[in-house]
Design a protein around this motif. Structure first.
Motif, PDB file in Angstrom:
ATOM      1  N   ILE A 123     -16.090 -21.229  43.745  1.00 22.32           N
ATOM      2  CA  ILE A 123     -16.854 -20.752  42.589  1.00 22.32           C
ATOM      3  C   ILE A 123     -15.849 -20.350  41.509  1.00 22.32           C
ATOM      4  CG2 ILE A 123     -18.471 -18.982  41.793  1.00 22.32           C
ATOM      5  CD1 ILE A 123     -19.378 -18.679  44.705  1.00 22.32           C
ATOM      6  N   ALA A 124     -16.217 -20.530  40.265  1.00 19.33           N
ATOM      7  CA  ALA A 124     -15.334 -20.096  39.179  1.00 19.33           C
ATOM      8  C   ALA A 124     -15.104 -18.586  39.265  1.00 19.33           C
ATOM      9  CB  ALA A 124     -15.942 -20.467  37.833  1.00 19.33           C
ATOM     10  N   LYS A 125     -13.847 -18.188  39.142  1.00 18.77           N
ATOM     11  CA  LYS A 125     -13.502 -16.765  39.235  1.00 18.77           C
ATOM     12  C   LYS A 125     -14.149 -15.935  38.141  1.00 18.77           C
ATOM     13  CE  LYS A 125      -9.050 -17.019  41.567  1.00 18.77           C
ATOM     14  NZ  LYS A 125      -7.610 -16.762  41.436  1.00 18.77           N
ATOM     15  N   VAL A 126     -14.505 -16.582  37.035  1.00 14.85           N
ATOM     16  CA  VAL A 126     -15.080 -15.841  35.916  1.00 14.85           C
ATOM     17  C   VAL A 126     -16.336 -15.090  36.336  1.00 14.85           C
ATOM     18  CG1 VAL A 126     -16.507 -17.717  34.987  1.00 14.85           C
ATOM     19  CG2 VAL A 126     -15.600 -15.968  33.453  1.00 14.85           C
ATOM     20  N   TRP A 127     -17.080 -15.618  37.295  1.00 17.38           N
ATOM     21  CA  TRP A 127     -18.294 -14.927  37.743  1.00 17.38           C
ATOM     22  C   TRP A 127     -17.952 -13.582  38.389  1.00 17.38           C
ATOM     23  CZ3 TRP A 127     -22.284 -16.447  35.376  1.00 17.38           C
ATOM     24  CH2 TRP A 127     -22.443 -17.789  35.021  1.00 17.38           C
ATOM     25  N   PHE A 128     -16.812 -13.498  39.027  1.00 14.41           N
ATOM     26  CA  PHE A 128     -16.383 -12.239  39.635  1.00 14.41           C
ATOM     27  C   PHE A 128     -15.678 -11.354  38.612  1.00 14.41           C
ATOM     28  CE2 PHE A 128     -16.716 -15.277  43.115  1.00 14.41           C
ATOM     29  CZ  PHE A 128     -17.577 -14.595  43.951  1.00 14.41           C
ATOM     30  N   TRP A 129     -14.988 -11.975  37.654  1.00 16.41           N
ATOM     31  CA  TRP A 129     -14.290 -11.216  36.625  1.00 16.41           C
ATOM     32  C   TRP A 129     -15.244 -10.586  35.623  1.00 16.41           C
ATOM     33  CZ3 TRP A 129     -10.305 -15.643  35.689  1.00 16.41           C
ATOM     34  CH2 TRP A 129      -9.330 -15.607  36.674  1.00 16.41           C
ATOM     35  N   LEU A 130     -16.477 -11.020  35.587  1.00 19.49           N
ATOM     36  CA  LEU A 130     -17.453 -10.442  34.655  1.00 19.49           C
ATOM     37  C   LEU A 130     -17.678  -8.949  34.901  1.00 19.49           C
ATOM     38  CD1 LEU A 130     -20.142 -13.249  34.311  1.00 19.49           C
ATOM     39  CD2 LEU A 130     -18.663 -12.331  32.515  1.00 19.49           C
ATOM     40  N   ILE A 131     -17.268  -8.472  36.074  1.00 19.53           N
ATOM     41  CA  ILE A 131     -17.412  -7.047  36.351  1.00 19.53           C
ATOM     42  C   ILE A 131     -16.576  -6.224  35.366  1.00 19.53           C
ATOM     43  CG2 ILE A 131     -15.558  -6.879  38.079  1.00 19.53           C
ATOM     44  CD1 ILE A 131     -18.978  -5.107  38.173  1.00 19.53           C
ATOM     45  N   LEU A 132     -15.466  -6.780  34.894  1.00 20.12           N
ATOM     46  CA  LEU A 132     -14.592  -6.022  33.991  1.00 20.12           C
ATOM     47  C   LEU A 132     -15.266  -5.683  32.661  1.00 20.12           C
ATOM     48  CD1 LEU A 132     -11.231  -7.810  34.784  1.00 20.12           C
ATOM     49  CD2 LEU A 132     -11.885  -5.492  35.395  1.00 20.12           C
ATOM     50  N   PRO A 133     -15.809  -6.666  31.922  1.00 26.82           N
ATOM     51  CA  PRO A 133     -16.478  -6.261  30.678  1.00 26.82           C
ATOM     52  C   PRO A 133     -17.737  -5.433  30.923  1.00 26.82           C
ATOM     53  CG  PRO A 133     -16.667  -8.636  31.012  1.00 26.82           C
ATOM     54  CD  PRO A 133     -15.740  -8.117  32.052  1.00 26.82           C
ATOM     55  N   LEU A 134     -18.428  -5.676  32.026  1.00 25.61           N
ATOM     56  CA  LEU A 134     -19.615  -4.873  32.323  1.00 25.61           C
ATOM     57  C   LEU A 134     -19.241  -3.413  32.561  1.00 25.61           C
ATOM     58  CD1 LEU A 134     -21.609  -7.324  34.625  1.00 25.61           C
ATOM     59  CD2 LEU A 134     -22.120  -6.687  32.264  1.00 25.61           C
ATOM     60  N   VAL A 135     -18.188  -3.194  33.339  1.00 28.02           N
ATOM     61  CA  VAL A 135     -17.738  -1.825  33.611  1.00 28.02           C
ATOM     62  C   VAL A 135     -17.138  -1.197  32.352  1.00 28.02           C
ATOM     63  CG1 VAL A 135     -15.989  -0.492  34.868  1.00 28.02           C
ATOM     64  CG2 VAL A 135     -17.499  -2.041  36.093  1.00 28.02           C
ATOM     65  N   ALA A 136     -16.452  -1.988  31.554  1.00 30.76           N
ATOM     66  CA  ALA A 136     -15.908  -1.456  30.295  1.00 30.76           C
ATOM     67  C   ALA A 136     -17.039  -0.982  29.392  1.00 30.76           C
ATOM     68  CB  ALA A 136     -15.061  -2.512  29.600  1.00 30.76           C
ATOM     69  N   LEU A 137     -18.103  -1.766  29.328  1.00 33.11           N
ATOM     70  CA  LEU A 137     -19.248  -1.385  28.500  1.00 33.11           C
ATOM     71  C   LEU A 137     -19.953  -0.149  29.067  1.00 33.11           C
ATOM     72  CD1 LEU A 137     -21.090  -2.006  26.103  1.00 33.11           C
ATOM     73  CD2 LEU A 137     -22.395  -3.521  27.607  1.00 33.11           C
ATOM     74  N   SER A 138     -20.223  -0.154  30.366  1.00 33.67           N
ATOM     75  CA  SER A 138     -20.914   1.000  30.954  1.00 33.67           C
ATOM     76  C   SER A 138     -20.038   2.254  30.890  1.00 33.67           C
ATOM     77  CB  SER A 138     -21.348   0.703  32.396  1.00 33.67           C
ATOM     78  OG  SER A 138     -20.236   0.541  33.247  1.00 33.67           O
ATOM     79  N   SER A 139     -18.740   2.107  31.093  1.00 35.61           N
ATOM     80  CA  SER A 139     -17.837   3.258  30.994  1.00 35.61           C
ATOM     81  C   SER A 139     -17.801   3.802  29.574  1.00 35.61           C
ATOM     82  CB  SER A 139     -16.424   2.869  31.435  1.00 35.61           C
ATOM     83  OG  SER A 139     -16.410   2.526  32.795  1.00 35.61           O
ATOM     84  N   SER A 140     -17.870   2.905  28.591  1.00 37.79           N
ATOM     85  CA  SER A 140     -17.904   3.347  27.191  1.00 37.79           C
ATOM     86  C   SER A 140     -19.163   4.168  26.921  1.00 37.79           C
ATOM     87  CB  SER A 140     -17.854   2.146  26.250  1.00 37.79           C
ATOM     88  OG  SER A 140     -16.651   1.445  26.397  1.00 37.79           O
ATOM     89  N   VAL A 141     -20.294   3.710  27.442  1.00 38.55           N
ATOM     90  CA  VAL A 141     -21.552   4.445  27.259  1.00 38.55           C
ATOM     91  C   VAL A 141     -21.465   5.806  27.944  1.00 38.55           C
ATOM     92  CG1 VAL A 141     -24.025   4.471  27.804  1.00 38.55           C
ATOM     93  CG2 VAL A 141     -22.956   2.370  26.958  1.00 38.55           C
ATOM     94  N   HIS A 142     -20.960   5.824  29.187  1.00 40.02           N
ATOM     95  CA  HIS A 142     -20.839   7.090  29.919  1.00 40.02           C
ATOM     96  C   HIS A 142     -19.890   8.053  29.195  1.00 40.02           C
ATOM     97  CE1 HIS A 142     -23.173   5.366  33.039  1.00 40.02           C
ATOM     98  NE2 HIS A 142     -22.204   4.760  33.692  1.00 40.02           N
ATOM     99  N   ALA A 143     -18.757   7.538  28.733  1.00 31.77           N
ATOM    100  CA  ALA A 143     -17.777   8.396  28.060  1.00 31.77           C
ATOM    101  C   ALA A 143     -18.337   8.943  26.748  1.00 31.77           C
ATOM    102  CB  ALA A 143     -16.487   7.613  27.807  1.00 31.77           C
ATOM    103  N   LEU A 144     -19.059   8.098  26.013  1.00 28.46           N
ATOM    104  CA  LEU A 144     -19.678   8.569  24.772  1.00 28.46           C
ATOM    105  C   LEU A 144     -20.733   9.642  25.068  1.00 28.46           C
ATOM    106  CD1 LEU A 144     -20.037   8.420  21.717  1.00 28.46           C
ATOM    107  CD2 LEU A 144     -21.633   6.508  22.082  1.00 28.46           C
ATOM    108  N   ALA A 145     -21.538   9.417  26.101  1.00 26.88           N
ATOM    109  CA  ALA A 145     -22.553  10.407  26.488  1.00 26.88           C
ATOM    110  C   ALA A 145     -21.889  11.728  26.884  1.00 26.88           C
ATOM    111  CB  ALA A 145     -23.417   9.869  27.622  1.00 26.88           C
ATOM    112  N   ASN A 146     -20.793  11.655  27.628  1.00 24.81           N
ATOM    113  CA  ASN A 146     -20.086  12.872  28.036  1.00 24.81           C
ATOM    114  C   ASN A 146     -19.509  13.606  26.827  1.00 24.81           C
ATOM    115  OD1 ASN A 146     -20.665  12.439  30.722  1.00 24.81           O
ATOM    116  ND2 ASN A 146     -18.654  11.590  31.219  1.00 24.81           N
ATOM    117  N   LEU A 147     -18.917  12.848  25.899  1.00 23.70           N
ATOM    118  CA  LEU A 147     -18.345  13.469  24.701  1.00 23.70           C
ATOM    119  C   LEU A 147     -19.436  14.138  23.866  1.00 23.70           C
ATOM    120  CD1 LEU A 147     -15.971  14.049  22.823  1.00 23.70           C
ATOM    121  CD2 LEU A 147     -16.341  11.787  21.801  1.00 23.70           C
ATOM    122  N   LEU A 148     -20.538  13.439  23.670  1.00 26.40           N
ATOM    123  CA  LEU A 148     -21.647  14.017  22.893  1.00 26.40           C
ATOM    124  C   LEU A 148     -22.233  15.244  23.590  1.00 26.40           C
ATOM    125  CD1 LEU A 148     -23.422  10.776  21.663  1.00 26.40           C
ATOM    126  CD2 LEU A 148     -22.005  12.348  20.318  1.00 26.40           C
TER     127      LEU A 148
END
Length: 192
Positions: free
Chosen positions: A146-171
């Protein structure tokens, strides 16, 4: 706005914890099946790779959940030594640094995946690789095929969710009343 970001963060966190539960159950099953297969001289090689990729997903999702819940290991020596008014400032700096890291990770993932170039190439992976010298969409896994990109997609997903969590914590740090903030930091620092 603060409430909606907090609600979004809570929803993402709920989904992440659910996915972690599924992966935590699947991982030992994969390992058990593979150990049994090896004992019977019939190893299933692709399960090794899938188990490794599952552990990577668990680590990445666990990072995001930890940021959401603020359960990361921390040295609070300085925070405990300063007056309460400065404590909130230090927490804001900490939350801001976490948000900066998450956004930087999101930007790096965007540059790596380069979705605009991929779209401009009409999703032609060969043309994308020729233009960018980036083979992210073509590199296959060693045994799964399988193309590795399907497994690497976790990185942008976690980056996005971590950004939301960090913004929520800061606010939350910026908007929670001082008395409630102090009560929360005393409870967290005392281990309750």
């Amino acid at each position: 706005m603060v409430h909606s970001i907090q609600t979004l963060s809570n929803g993402i966190g709920w989904c992440e914890r659910g996915l972690m539960r599924v992966l935590v159950l699947a991982l030992p099953l994969m390992i058990l099946v593979n150990v049994t297969g090896r004992a019977l001289k019939m190893p299933i090689f692709w399960l090794d790779e899938l188990a490794i990729l599952t552990m990577v997903w668990l680590a990445m999702i666990g990072l995001s959940v930890t940021l959401k819940s603020r359960d990361a290991v921390a040295v609070t020596l300085l925070q405990d030594a300063v007056p309460p008014a400065l404590r909130r400032g230090l927490q804001c700096i900490s939350d801001g640094l976490v948000l900066g890291f998450a956004v930087a990770m999101l930007v790096l993932c965007y540059l790596w995946f380069d979705p605009l170039l991929l779209i401009s190439m009409s999703f032609d992976f060969q043309a994308f690789a020729a233009k960018s010298f980036n083979f992210i969409y073509q590199e296959p896994t060693a045994t799964l095929g399988i193309a590795k990109v399907w497994f690497w997609l976790i990185l942008p997903l976690v980056a996005l969710s971590s950004s939301v969590h960090a913004l929520a914590n800061l606010l939350q740090t910026l908007t929670v009343p001082q008395a409630e903030f102090l009560k929360h930091t005393v409870r967290v620092n005392s281990g309750e």
